[in-house]
Design a protein around this motif. Sequence first.
Motif, PDB file in Angstrom:
ATOM      1  N   GLY A  15      12.414   2.326   4.212  1.00 36.51           N
ATOM      2  CA  GLY A  15      12.058   2.635   2.747  1.00 36.51           C
ATOM      3  C   GLY A  15      11.748   1.330   1.967  1.00 36.51           C
ATOM      4  N   GLY A  16      11.826   0.110   2.585  1.00 35.07           N
ATOM      5  CA  GLY A  16      11.854  -0.777   1.730  1.00 35.07           C
ATOM      6  C   GLY A  16      10.228  -1.555   1.828  1.00 35.07           C
ATOM      7  N   ALA A  17       9.436  -1.047   2.847  1.00 32.57           N
ATOM      8  CA  ALA A  17       8.246  -1.629   2.787  1.00 32.57           C
ATOM      9  C   ALA A  17       7.159  -0.545   3.133  1.00 32.57           C
ATOM     10  CB  ALA A  17       8.068  -2.718   3.787  1.00 32.57           C
ATOM     11  N   GLY A  18       5.780  -0.932   3.348  1.00 28.03           N
ATOM     12  CA  GLY A  18       4.871   0.097   3.957  1.00 28.03           C
ATOM     13  C   GLY A  18       4.784   1.113   2.545  1.00 28.03           C
ATOM     14  N   VAL A  19       4.358   2.495   3.276  1.00 27.72           N
ATOM     15  CA  VAL A  19       3.977   3.466   2.661  1.00 27.72           C
ATOM     16  C   VAL A  19       5.041   3.839   1.763  1.00 27.72           C
ATOM     17  CG1 VAL A  19       3.757   6.163   2.609  1.00 27.72           C
ATOM     18  CG2 VAL A  19       2.134   4.416   3.849  1.00 27.72           C
ATOM     19  N   GLN A  20       6.307   3.846   2.225  1.00 30.81           N
ATOM     20  CA  GLN A  20       7.479   4.557   1.387  1.00 30.81           C
ATOM     21  C   GLN A  20       7.874   3.706   0.034  1.00 30.81           C
ATOM     22  OE1 GLN A  20       7.331   4.400   4.683  1.00 30.81           O
ATOM     23  NE2 GLN A  20       8.764   5.745   5.749  1.00 30.81           N
ATOM     24  N   ALA A  21       7.722   2.041   0.382  1.00 32.47           N
ATOM     25  CA  ALA A  21       7.446   1.185  -0.884  1.00 32.47           C
ATOM     26  C   ALA A  21       6.663   1.488  -1.811  1.00 32.47           C
ATOM     27  CB  ALA A  21       7.797   0.042  -0.402  1.00 32.47           C
ATOM     28  N   ASP A  22       5.522   1.449  -1.307  1.00 31.64           N
ATOM     29  CA  ASP A  22       4.172   1.853  -2.134  1.00 31.64           C
ATOM     30  C   ASP A  22       4.484   3.060  -2.921  1.00 31.64           C
ATOM     31  OD1 ASP A  22       2.995  -0.200  -0.891  1.00 31.64           O
ATOM     32  OD2 ASP A  22       1.865   0.910   0.455  1.00 31.64           O
ATOM     33  N   LEU A  23       4.977   4.080  -2.282  1.00 28.29           N
ATOM     34  CA  LEU A  23       4.947   5.464  -3.241  1.00 28.29           C
ATOM     35  C   LEU A  23       5.963   5.069  -4.344  1.00 28.29           C
ATOM     36  CD1 LEU A  23       4.729   7.991  -0.365  1.00 28.29           C
ATOM     37  CD2 LEU A  23       2.843   7.605  -2.165  1.00 28.29           C
ATOM     38  N   LYS A  24       7.179   4.429  -4.035  1.00 29.20           N
ATOM     39  CA  LYS A  24       8.290   4.027  -5.119  1.00 29.20           C
ATOM     40  C   LYS A  24       7.515   3.387  -6.080  1.00 29.20           C
ATOM     41  CE  LYS A  24      11.903   4.304  -1.585  1.00 29.20           C
ATOM     42  NZ  LYS A  24      13.022   3.349  -0.956  1.00 29.20           N
ATOM     43  N   ALA A  25       6.758   2.249  -5.756  1.00 32.57           N
ATOM     44  CA  ALA A  25       6.228   1.372  -6.745  1.00 32.57           C
ATOM     45  C   ALA A  25       5.204   2.279  -7.650  1.00 32.57           C
ATOM     46  CB  ALA A  25       5.754   0.211  -6.037  1.00 32.57           C
ATOM     47  N   PHE A  26       4.320   3.111  -6.996  1.00 33.54           N
ATOM     48  CA  PHE A  26       3.535   3.847  -7.623  1.00 33.54           C
ATOM     49  C   PHE A  26       4.345   4.648  -9.069  1.00 33.54           C
ATOM     50  CE2 PHE A  26       0.257   4.536  -4.051  1.00 33.54           C
ATOM     51  CZ  PHE A  26      -0.188   3.236  -4.183  1.00 33.54           C
ATOM     52  N   VAL A 102      -7.327  -2.522  -4.000  1.00 33.67           N
ATOM     53  CA  VAL A 102      -6.472  -3.643  -3.831  1.00 33.67           C
ATOM     54  C   VAL A 102      -6.030  -3.715  -2.383  1.00 33.67           C
ATOM     55  CG1 VAL A 102      -4.109  -4.677  -4.380  1.00 33.67           C
ATOM     56  CG2 VAL A 102      -5.337  -3.221  -6.229  1.00 33.67           C
ATOM     57  N   LEU A 103      -6.172  -4.822  -1.599  1.00 36.63           N
ATOM     58  CA  LEU A 103      -6.031  -4.998  -0.201  1.00 36.63           C
ATOM     59  C   LEU A 103      -4.792  -6.174  -0.153  1.00 36.63           C
ATOM     60  CD1 LEU A 103      -6.667  -5.121   2.734  1.00 36.63           C
ATOM     61  CD2 LEU A 103      -8.474  -7.023   2.362  1.00 36.63           C
ATOM     62  N   ASP A 104      -3.589  -5.635   0.469  1.00 40.53           N
ATOM     63  CA  ASP A 104      -2.783  -6.571   0.996  1.00 40.53           C
ATOM     64  C   ASP A 104      -2.727  -6.756   2.323  1.00 40.53           C
ATOM     65  OD1 ASP A 104      -0.367  -7.912   1.208  1.00 40.53           O
ATOM     66  OD2 ASP A 104       1.250  -6.158   1.097  1.00 40.53           O
ATOM     67  N   PRO A 105      -3.376  -8.007   2.812  1.00 38.76           N
ATOM     68  CA  PRO A 105      -3.773  -8.229   4.085  1.00 38.76           C
ATOM     69  C   PRO A 105      -2.495  -8.230   5.080  1.00 38.76           C
ATOM     70  CG  PRO A 105      -4.034 -10.208   2.946  1.00 38.76           C
ATOM     71  CD  PRO A 105      -3.646  -9.170   1.969  1.00 38.76           C
ATOM     72  N   VAL A 106      -1.762  -7.236   5.556  1.00 37.55           N
ATOM     73  CA  VAL A 106      -0.408  -7.230   5.998  1.00 37.55           C
ATOM     74  C   VAL A 106      -0.802  -7.692   7.421  1.00 37.55           C
ATOM     75  CG1 VAL A 106       1.442  -5.813   6.989  1.00 37.55           C
ATOM     76  CG2 VAL A 106       0.460  -5.428   4.666  1.00 37.55           C
ATOM     77  N   MET A 107      -0.316  -8.875   7.951  1.00 39.89           N
ATOM     78  CA  MET A 107      -0.663  -9.170   9.391  1.00 39.89           C
ATOM     79  C   MET A 107       0.790  -9.370  10.221  1.00 39.89           C
ATOM     80  SD  MET A 107      -3.418 -12.185   8.610  1.00 39.89           S
ATOM     81  CE  MET A 107      -5.050 -11.668   7.749  1.00 39.89           C
ATOM     82  N   VAL A 108       1.739  -9.847   9.396  1.00 37.85           N
ATOM     83  CA  VAL A 108       3.027 -10.076   9.936  1.00 37.85           C
ATOM     84  C   VAL A 108       4.050  -9.653   9.009  1.00 37.85           C
ATOM     85  CG1 VAL A 108       4.816 -12.080  10.797  1.00 37.85           C
ATOM     86  CG2 VAL A 108       1.952 -12.499  11.181  1.00 37.85           C
ATOM     87  N   ALA A 109       5.211  -9.184   9.642  1.00 34.68           N
ATOM     88  CA  ALA A 109       6.405  -8.495   9.130  1.00 34.68           C
ATOM     89  C   ALA A 109       7.132  -9.678   8.423  1.00 34.68           C
ATOM     90  CB  ALA A 109       6.854  -7.524   9.839  1.00 34.68           C
ATOM     91  N   LYS A 110       8.048  -9.376   7.756  1.00 35.54           N
ATOM     92  CA  LYS A 110       9.126 -10.437   7.169  1.00 35.54           C
ATOM     93  C   LYS A 110       9.818 -10.744   8.566  1.00 35.54           C
ATOM     94  CE  LYS A 110      10.003 -10.916   3.515  1.00 35.54           C
ATOM     95  NZ  LYS A 110       9.323 -11.610   2.317  1.00 35.54           N
ATOM     96  N   ALA A 217       2.161  -2.040  -7.073  1.00 32.80           N
ATOM     97  CA  ALA A 217       2.471  -1.959  -8.560  1.00 32.80           C
ATOM     98  C   ALA A 217       0.951  -2.348  -9.318  1.00 32.80           C
ATOM     99  CB  ALA A 217       3.490  -2.864  -8.739  1.00 32.80           C
ATOM    100  N   ILE A 218       0.245  -3.226  -8.645  1.00 36.21           N
ATOM    101  CA  ILE A 218      -1.058  -3.798  -9.502  1.00 36.21           C
ATOM    102  C   ILE A 218      -1.898  -2.414  -9.090  1.00 36.21           C
ATOM    103  CG2 ILE A 218      -2.870  -5.313  -9.039  1.00 36.21           C
ATOM    104  CD1 ILE A 218      -0.909  -7.394  -7.859  1.00 36.21           C
ATOM    105  N   ALA A 219      -1.908  -1.910  -8.100  1.00 32.95           N
ATOM    106  CA  ALA A 219      -2.955  -0.992  -8.015  1.00 32.95           C
ATOM    107  C   ALA A 219      -2.488   0.383  -8.745  1.00 32.95           C
ATOM    108  CB  ALA A 219      -2.935  -0.172  -6.503  1.00 32.95           C
ATOM    109  N   ALA A 220      -1.251   0.358  -9.139  1.00 31.14           N
ATOM    110  CA  ALA A 220      -0.773   1.599 -10.227  1.00 31.14           C
ATOM    111  C   ALA A 220      -1.322   1.361 -11.388  1.00 31.14           C
ATOM    112  CB  ALA A 220       0.618   1.864  -9.719  1.00 31.14           C
ATOM    113  N   LEU A 221      -1.006  -0.196 -11.901  1.00 26.56           N
ATOM    114  CA  LEU A 221      -1.378  -0.437 -13.398  1.00 26.56           C
ATOM    115  C   LEU A 221      -2.607  -0.668 -13.653  1.00 26.56           C
ATOM    116  CD1 LEU A 221       1.874  -2.814 -13.435  1.00 26.56           C
ATOM    117  CD2 LEU A 221       1.596  -0.765 -14.808  1.00 26.56           C
TER     118      LEU A 221
END
Length: 265
Positions: A15-26, A102-110, A217-221
């Motif tokens: 739940g910290g990253a990816g789609v789950q995090a995006d939905l929370k931030a939205f 908005v493009l977050d170029p996800v290439m490598v995980a933390k 958050a940027i996309a939501a705002l």
Amino acid sequence: MIPNVLTIAGTDPSGGAGVQADLKAFSANGAYGMSVLTALVAQTTTGVSEVHEIPPEFVTSQLVTLLDDVRVDAVKIGMLANAEVIRAVIGALDRYAPPFVVLDPVMVAKSGDRLLAPEAVSALRDELLPRVDLITPNLPEAADLLGEAEIEDPAGMPGQADRLAGLGAKHVLLKGGHLRGESSVDLLYGDGISEFLSSERVDTTNDHGTGCTLSAAIAALRPQRPDWISAVREAKDYLTEALRASARLDVGRGHGPVHHFHRWW
């Protein structure tokens, strides 16, 4: 009107990253969230164990089914996994022309696990990048996209942002979180803007999904604010507070998540 915002990305069961995090931030930033999955990712706060890539035909099916029915006011794009999925997303962007992308170029995980096939970088750079309104790379991602060494000083950020804009993105938010110092300095560049945005560097290991959360958050705002700089500033403030409040959560043994709902609980 409450904006409808779509994330196109992979999953994170923790739940910290990816789609789950995006939905929370939205939700935390006043938008109604929707999602199209590109990959099922077995990951937690400690790393990625397996990735199941969604067939590009089904990515297209998800997008067409949704976009034929629902007004989409902004799109955030995250993990795309491979070149075929990238082209499926491009097809939908060309067909439906959402107002803000908005493009977050996800290439490598933390954790260091690679989330974009190396051979897909050129498709993202050459085909997708010219279709987005804002790209939000960190310094390693920017270096990867440009095929050059990672910069180590804020003085090099304007030149690198300009070269990224030269690839076709209308705006670039070059994130300087990998640099050292008491402040975390990002650069918003493009369309006559070249402005450093500084925020407090929060001392925490709970930084899983920070890039996903900021871009979401940027996309939501953006549909709710008059310009990109207003949306980016507010999103950065939101993320800083989410990092400050992250110690109130107890999730996992590695890099924990930020507290997306710090304003409420």
